[in-house]
Design an enzyme around this catalytic site. Structure first.
Site, PDB file in Angstrom:
ATOM      1  N   ASP A   1      -0.825  -4.061  -1.458  1.00 25.50           N
ATOM      2  CA  ASP A   1      -0.594  -3.314  -2.697  1.00 25.50           C
ATOM      3  C   ASP A   1      -1.446  -3.902  -3.810  1.00 25.50           C
ATOM      4  OD1 ASP A   1       0.447  -2.018  -4.967  1.00 25.50           O
ATOM      5  OD2 ASP A   1       2.478  -1.991  -4.148  1.00 25.50           O
TER       6      ASP A   1
ATOM      7  N   HIS B   1      -0.382   0.492  -2.027  1.00 24.58           N
ATOM      8  CA  HIS B   1       0.842   0.854  -2.753  1.00 24.58           C
ATOM      9  C   HIS B   1       1.575   1.992  -2.061  1.00 24.58           C
ATOM     10  CE1 HIS B   1       3.587   1.108  -6.056  1.00 24.58           C
ATOM     11  NE2 HIS B   1       3.209   2.328  -6.402  1.00 24.58           N
TER      12      HIS B   1
ATOM     13  N   SER C   1       8.016   1.704  -6.689  1.00 18.92           N
ATOM     14  CA  SER C   1       7.104   1.684  -7.825  1.00 18.92           C
ATOM     15  C   SER C   1       7.881   1.596  -9.141  1.00 18.92           C
ATOM     16  CB  SER C   1       6.192   2.918  -7.754  1.00 18.92           C
ATOM     17  OG  SER C   1       5.075   2.770  -8.577  1.00 18.92           O
TER      18      SER C   1
END
Length: 351
Positions: free
Chosen positions: A297, A326, A129
């Site tokens: 995602d 995600h 991330s």
């Protein structure tokens, strides 16, 4: 008592020309730096996380093996452990905390690596991330130092769609009357709970919810250093309250907003040598790379990663096929897909 160390940065001038005085970068190391100083891995933190939240990916026999490598986890400024709105004295406290770019974060981490440890080469930078954004930035800003990068479920630049999602989180946090424009006396709990509900529709995929995976105990492929995260939800509402609201309520709202600004303005071409030319910045990454998006995602779809890899000279696109959105890359250990990430780390380090 703390389980981390602090690197004193002194007074630093940031990209936005504000000066953050007596700045501090918190970090933790795992393993031993060898005599040649060539066994170094940098593993940056993700949104709202601290070093402990990254430990799931570290363990003997895993890709991030502390018996082989010297692993450094630097905490981002704004994450409540390094200098942040919640721990900085007036006048740059709380809502007045200066804006920090991903470029700023990595430049300060570079100081830690070089000034504190005397390291000249980094074997790998990897992260999930926002940790992925920092991995890209390391490769672009220090191409002769970084040998490999593995950004997973992240991007080299915040997309317009991702920017819009984060506007929803910001609006939820700041709409609470208790927020008081960032100078609150008590945590804006209504805003934190609302932000959690906004996030819940994006962190996991449509397929995740369609298959009721929130109500099924996932099979974890292996265990790292961190303890298992409980996964015993009795209903969708229980999941939203216990997992999502429980995740956000302990956080400081100003810290969350500071990191959202960093996330929304992520762009590796923010390094002055690229002058805002994103394709040039991607082309400047010399490191051997595996760029790993998650197939479902909603923040960082594979299509965005395909564009990045097309402009990188030494990169492979390796998609993690997962229903977990995600959170296929979640370092806290909830995802059964972490084994796929771990295998890619091992492949890259062996190359």
């Amino acid at each position: 008592m703390t389980d981390y160390e602090t690197f004193e940065l002194g007074d630093i001038v940031l990209s936005g020309d504000a000066t953050l005085r007596a700045a501090k970068l918190a970090y933790k190391t795992y393993g031993t730096l060898n005599a040649a100083k060539d066994n170094v891995i940098v593993y940056p933190t993700w949104y709202s996380a601290n070093h402990a939240d990254n430990e799931w990916m570290i363990g003997e026999g895993m890709g991030l093996d502390p018996t082989k490598y010297f692993i450094i986890i630097p905490n981002m400024l704004g994450n409540s452990v390094s200098s942040s709105p919640s721990n900085t004295p007036e006048p740059y406290d709380r809502a007045r905390f200066p804006r920090i770019t991903v470029y700023d974060q990595v430049v300060l981490q570079h100081r830690l690596v070089t000034e504190k440890f005397g390291i000249e080469k980094i074997k790998l930078v990897c992260g999930w991330s926002m940790g992925a954004a920092q991995s890209f930035q390391w490769g672009a800003s220090f191409p002769d130092m970084v040998e490999r990068i593995l950004p997973f479920m992240g991007a080299a630049k915040c997309s317009r769609h991702n920017f819009v999602f984060l506007e929803g989180v910001k609006a939820a946090l700041t709409a609470d009357a208790a927020f008081k424009e960032g100078f609150y006396d008590e945590p804006p709990r209504k805003g934190l709970r609302a932000a959690a509900r906004v996030y819940a529709g994006w962190g996991f995929s449509q397929t995740f919810y369609r298959k009721f995976l929130d109500l099924q105990i996932p099979e974890r492929p292996f265990g790292g250093r961190a303890p298992d995260v409980p996964w015993n939800y009795s209903s969708l509402e229980d999941f939203l309250v216990y997992f999502w609201e429980g995740f956000f309520l302990p956080k400081d709202a100003n810290d969350l907003l500071s990191l959202i600004w960093t996330w929304q303005n992520a762009d590796i071409s923010g390094d002055p040598k690229y002058g805002g030319d994103f394709k040039k910045a991607l082309a400047g990454i010399k490191a051997k790379a595996i760029v790993m998006p998650g197939s479902t995602d909603l923040y960082f779809p594979p299509e965005d990663s395909e564009i990045e890899v097309a402009h990188m000279p030494n990169a492979e696109l390796r998609v993690c096929v997962s229903d977990w959105g995600h959170f296929a890359g979640d370092p806290r250990g909830t995802s059964p897909d972490i084994a796929f990430v771990d295998a890619a780390i091992k492949d890259l380090l062996a190359s």
